[in-house]
Design a protein around this motif. Structure first.
Motif, PDB file in Angstrom:
ATOM      1  N   HIS A 163       0.827  -1.219   0.000  1.00  0.00           N
ATOM      2  CA  HIS A 163       0.000   0.000   0.000  1.00  0.00           C
ATOM      3  C   HIS A 163       0.856   1.261   0.000  1.00  0.00           C
ATOM      4  O   HIS A 163       0.612   2.189  -0.794  1.00  0.00           O
ATOM      5  CB  HIS A 163      -0.923  -0.009   1.223  1.00  0.00           C
ATOM      6  CG  HIS A 163      -1.763   1.224   1.340  1.00  0.00           C
ATOM      7  ND1 HIS A 163      -2.863   1.467   0.540  1.00  0.00           N
ATOM      8  CD2 HIS A 163      -1.654   2.306   2.174  1.00  0.00           C
ATOM      9  CE1 HIS A 163      -3.398   2.632   0.860  1.00  0.00           C
ATOM     10  NE2 HIS A 163      -2.684   3.152   1.852  1.00  0.00           N
ATOM     11  N   TYR A 164       1.864   1.312   0.887  1.00  0.00           N
ATOM     12  CA  TYR A 164       2.665   2.532   1.042  1.00  0.00           C
ATOM     13  C   TYR A 164       3.875   2.583   0.110  1.00  0.00           C
ATOM     14  O   TYR A 164       4.493   3.627  -0.053  1.00  0.00           O
ATOM     15  CB  TYR A 164       3.132   2.679   2.488  1.00  0.00           C
ATOM     16  CG  TYR A 164       2.009   2.911   3.461  1.00  0.00           C
ATOM     17  CD1 TYR A 164       1.286   4.087   3.454  1.00  0.00           C
ATOM     18  CD2 TYR A 164       1.672   1.940   4.406  1.00  0.00           C
ATOM     19  CE1 TYR A 164       0.258   4.312   4.358  1.00  0.00           C
ATOM     20  CE2 TYR A 164       0.635   2.145   5.318  1.00  0.00           C
ATOM     21  CZ  TYR A 164      -0.058   3.332   5.278  1.00  0.00           C
ATOM     22  OH  TYR A 164      -1.087   3.552   6.172  1.00  0.00           O
ATOM     23  N   SER A 179       7.834  -1.859   5.488  1.00  0.00           N
ATOM     24  CA  SER A 179       6.832  -1.691   6.541  1.00  0.00           C
ATOM     25  C   SER A 179       6.983  -2.778   7.595  1.00  0.00           C
ATOM     26  O   SER A 179       7.725  -3.748   7.413  1.00  0.00           O
ATOM     27  CB  SER A 179       5.422  -1.732   5.942  1.00  0.00           C
ATOM     28  OG  SER A 179       5.251  -0.700   4.982  1.00  0.00           O
ATOM     29  N   ARG A 230       5.455   2.222   8.869  1.00  0.00           N
ATOM     30  CA  ARG A 230       6.226   2.234   7.625  1.00  0.00           C
ATOM     31  C   ARG A 230       7.447   3.142   7.758  1.00  0.00           C
ATOM     32  O   ARG A 230       7.524   3.985   8.659  1.00  0.00           O
ATOM     33  CB  ARG A 230       5.348   2.712   6.478  1.00  0.00           C
ATOM     34  CG  ARG A 230       4.923   4.167   6.560  1.00  0.00           C
ATOM     35  CD  ARG A 230       3.978   4.512   5.411  1.00  0.00           C
ATOM     36  NE  ARG A 230       3.680   5.929   5.341  1.00  0.00           N
ATOM     37  CZ  ARG A 230       2.742   6.543   6.038  1.00  0.00           C
ATOM     38  NH1 ARG A 230       2.006   5.852   6.892  1.00  0.00           N
ATOM     39  NH2 ARG A 230       2.525   7.845   5.886  1.00  0.00           N
ATOM     40  N   THR A 263       9.798   6.149   7.245  1.00  0.00           N
ATOM     41  CA  THR A 263       9.615   7.578   6.990  1.00  0.00           C
ATOM     42  C   THR A 263      10.989   8.238   6.950  1.00  0.00           C
ATOM     43  O   THR A 263      12.027   7.569   7.094  1.00  0.00           O
ATOM     44  CB  THR A 263       8.767   8.226   8.103  1.00  0.00           C
ATOM     45  OG1 THR A 263       9.523   8.211   9.336  1.00  0.00           O
ATOM     46  CG2 THR A 263       7.459   7.481   8.315  1.00  0.00           C
TER      47      THR A 263
END
Length: 487
Positions: free
Chosen positions: A354-355, A359, A373, A375
Motif C-alpha cells: 500500500h505505502y 513496513s 512504515r 519515513t
C-alpha cells in the motif's frame, strides 16, 4: 490475553521426581546430559506457553549440593564464531556468561571440555579466559568411525585418547551453549574412563525435545527439527523402543544412531545395559505437563515460521547453504503452513504494498495488528514500535508523541559525527527520544509506561534488520521476523 498450554509447576514436580529416581538407579556417579538450554530455554518457552525459561535451573537448584556442571563446546563452533540467535552472542561468550550466572546463584561449575578439538588462535584465547576464571579446560578429539565403529570408539584410540575430566560430585551435569556441542559423546567418554578407574558410573539424558510421547509430526516436534535444521537433525520413531515394548515413541536421529555404542559401553561395564531404547535413557516429562494441546500446536506452528525466516535471511546473507533452507521449506509443508499463517507477516506485506516502502506489523494480544512504515525520521522497525505503544496507551495514531526537534539532533549526531549513512532512528534511538519527550509530554509518558506490555508480542518487518534493532526487540521481549532484501 495469552492462553497457557503448559503447567510449569506440575512439570517441576514430575521432572524432579523422575531425575531422583534415575540417580538412585546407579551407584557411584551419574552423568546427566542436559539437552537444550539449562539457564534460559527461550525456545521451550515459545513453543510451550507457560513453560518458564529457567525451569530446568530451578529443578537443579534443589539438588545443587550433589551436583557439578561441565560445559561442552565444539571447537568448530568457536572457530566459526557460531551465534546463539536468541541472544545474538557467540557460543564461547555464552559459556562465559553462563558460568558467571551459575556461580552467582551458587551452582558449582568445574570445567569446560572442548570437543572435536584442534588448535587455533580463537580456541587459545577462549581457553586463556577460562583459566583466568579458574575453570579447568579439557580436550576431546574427533574419533574415526564415530558413532558406528564401536570397537574403535571403546578403545585407547577412541575414547581412550580423550582427556579424563576430573569431577568430585555424584551428579555431573553436562550442558552446552547449543546443539551439536558433543554432550553425549562427553558423557560416554567419561563412562569409559570411570570404568578404567573402577568407578561405577551411569548415564541419563534430560532432553526437552523432541517430546517422546507426542506424535512425530506434532508442531512441537517439527519446531524442534526447524530449530536444528543447521545440524540436519531428524525426528524419528524410536525403533528400539518399538521392538522392546511395541510402543511408538519419538526420538531424533543422533540419539538413535549412538544407542548401540551406549549399549555396548554399558554391557562392557556391567555385563548388561539398563536401557532397551534411546527413549528409556531419557527422563523428559514435558509431554505429561501439557494441559492445552491446541495452544501448544499453535505456538509450535508460529515457531516453525519464525525459524524459516531466520534460515531464509541466513541463506541470503551467505551464512548457510541451500540444503538448510530446503529443509525449512519441507518442515513448512509437513506442518501444512504458509508464511502468511503468521498474521503479522500478511499485514506487514500488505502495508508495504500500500505505502510502497518497507513496513512492519506487530500482533497485539487482543488480536489487533498495528502497522508502521519507513519515513524520513524512522525506519519500519522504529515506526511500528512507536505506533504499537500509542495503540496500547490508547493514543490516536495521528497524534505525534515525539517532537521533530528531539529527533533531528540524534540524526545529526549519527550522520555528522558517527559516520552513519542512514539518518533514520533505530528502535533504541527512538525509545531514547520517547524518554526525553516523556519529561514534558503526557502522551509520551503514557506510551512509555506501556513498554512492559510488549513482551511476547509477534512482529514482522519487510526488510533487513540491524543488530541494534534485533537486540532492542529481543530485550523488549518481542518475537520478530524479517525478510532479507538481498533477493
Amino acid at each position: 490475553m495469552n492462553r497457557i498450554g503448559f503447567d510449569n509447576q506440575k512439570y517441576l514436580e514430575l521432572q524432579s521426581k523422575r531425575i531422583m529416581e534415575r540417580i538412585s538407579q546407579f551407584g557411584d556417579k551419574l552423568y546427566l546430559e542436559f539437552g537444550g538450554k539449562l539457564f534460559d530455554d527461550y525456545h521451550a518457552s515459545r513453543v510451550l506457553p507457560g513453560f518458564a525459561p529457567d525451569s530446568k535451573l530451578q529443578m537443579l537448584l534443589q539438588i545443587k549440593e550433589e551436583a557439578e556442571i561441565v560445559f561442552a563446546i565444539n571447537a568448530s563452533h568457536i572457530n566459526s564464531n557460531k551465534i546463539r540467535q536468541d541472544l545474538n552472542i557467540t557460543y564461547q561468550e555464552d559459556v562465559i556468561r553462563l558460568i558467571n550466572e551459575f556461580r552467582r546463584i551458587g551452582l558449582y561449575v568445574s570445567s569446560v571440555v572442548i570437543t572435536q578439538y584442534s588448535s587455533s588462535k580463537l580456541i587459545t584465547q577462549f581457553q586463556n579466559k577460562l583459566k583466568k576464571m579458574n575453570i579447568n579446560v579439557y580436550h576431546h578429539y574427533t574419533i574415526e568411525g564415530y558413532p558406528t565403529d564401536s570397537k574403535r570408539i571403546i578403545s585407547k584410540d577412541g575414547f581412550g585418547k580423550n582427556d579424563f575430566i576430573e569431577t568430585t560430585r555424584p551428579l555431573v551435569v553436562v550442558t552446552a551453549p547449543g546443539p551439536g556441542s558433543g554432550k553425549m559423546a562427553t558423557c560416554l567418554s567419561q563412562l569409559y574412563h570411570e570404568n578404567i578407574r573402577g568407578v561405577r558410573a551411569g548415564y541419563a539424558k534430560y532432553e526437552t525435545f523432541p517430546i517422546w510421547n507426542l506424535p512425530l509430526d506434532h508442531p512441537s516436534n517439527l519446531a524442534y527439527e526447524a530449530a536444528t535444521a543447521d545440524l540436519n537433525d531428524v525426528n524419528m520413531i524410536d525403533p528400539y523402543h518399538l521392538s522392546a515394548y511395541n510402543k511408538i515413541t519419538v526420538n531424533y536421529n543422533r540419539d538413535i544412531e549412538i544407542f548401540p555404542v551406549l549399549k555396548n559401553i554399558f554391557e562392557e561395564i556391567y555385563g548388561t545395559c539398563p536401557y532397551a531404547s534411546p527413549t528409556d535413557m531419557g527422563v523428559n516429562m514435558i509431554g505429561s505437563a501439557i494441559v492445552d494441546d491446541e495452544v501448544i500446536q499453535k505456538a509450535g506452528k508460529q515457531e516453525i515460521i519464525r525459524r524459516y525466516f531466520n534460515t531464509f535471511n541466513r541463506y541470503y546473507n551467505e551464512l548457510c547453504d541451500i540444503n538448510e533452507l530446503n529443509k525449512q521449506e519441507l518442515i513448512l509443508k509437513k506442518a501444512n503452513l504458509v508464511l502468511e499463517d503468521r498474521k503479522c507477516v500478511k499485514k506487514a506485506r500488505e502495508a508495504q504494498k500500500h505505502y510502497k516502502v518497507y513496513s512492519g506489523a506487530i500482533d497485539c494480544l487482543d488480536g489487533t495488528i498495528v502497522t508502521g512504515r519507513t519515513t524520513e525520521l524512522m525506519g519500519a522497525c522504529s515506526s511500528v514500535l512507536i505506533n504499537t505503544l500509542k495503540y496500547l496507551a490508547q493514543i490516536d495514531q495521528n497524534v505525534h508523541i515525539i517532537e521533530t526537534k528531539l529527533i533531528e539532533p540524534i540524526q545529526n549526531l549519527k550522520t555528522e559525527y558517527l559516520g552513519s549513512c542512514n539518518p533514520r532512528l533505530h528502535a533504541n534511538e527512538i525509545l531514547i527520544a520517547l524518554c526525553i519527550s516523556a519529561q514534558t509530554n503526557e502522551n509520551a509518558k503514557k506510551a512509555l509506561a506501556c513498554l512492559n506490555q510488549l513482551k511476547g508480542l509477534q512482529a514482522h518487518i519487510t526488510c533487513d534488520l540491524s543488530n541494534v534493532d534485533l537486540n532492542t526487540y529481543s530485550q523488549l521481549g518481542i518475537q520478530v521476523t524479517y525478510e532479507s532484501s538481498k533477493k
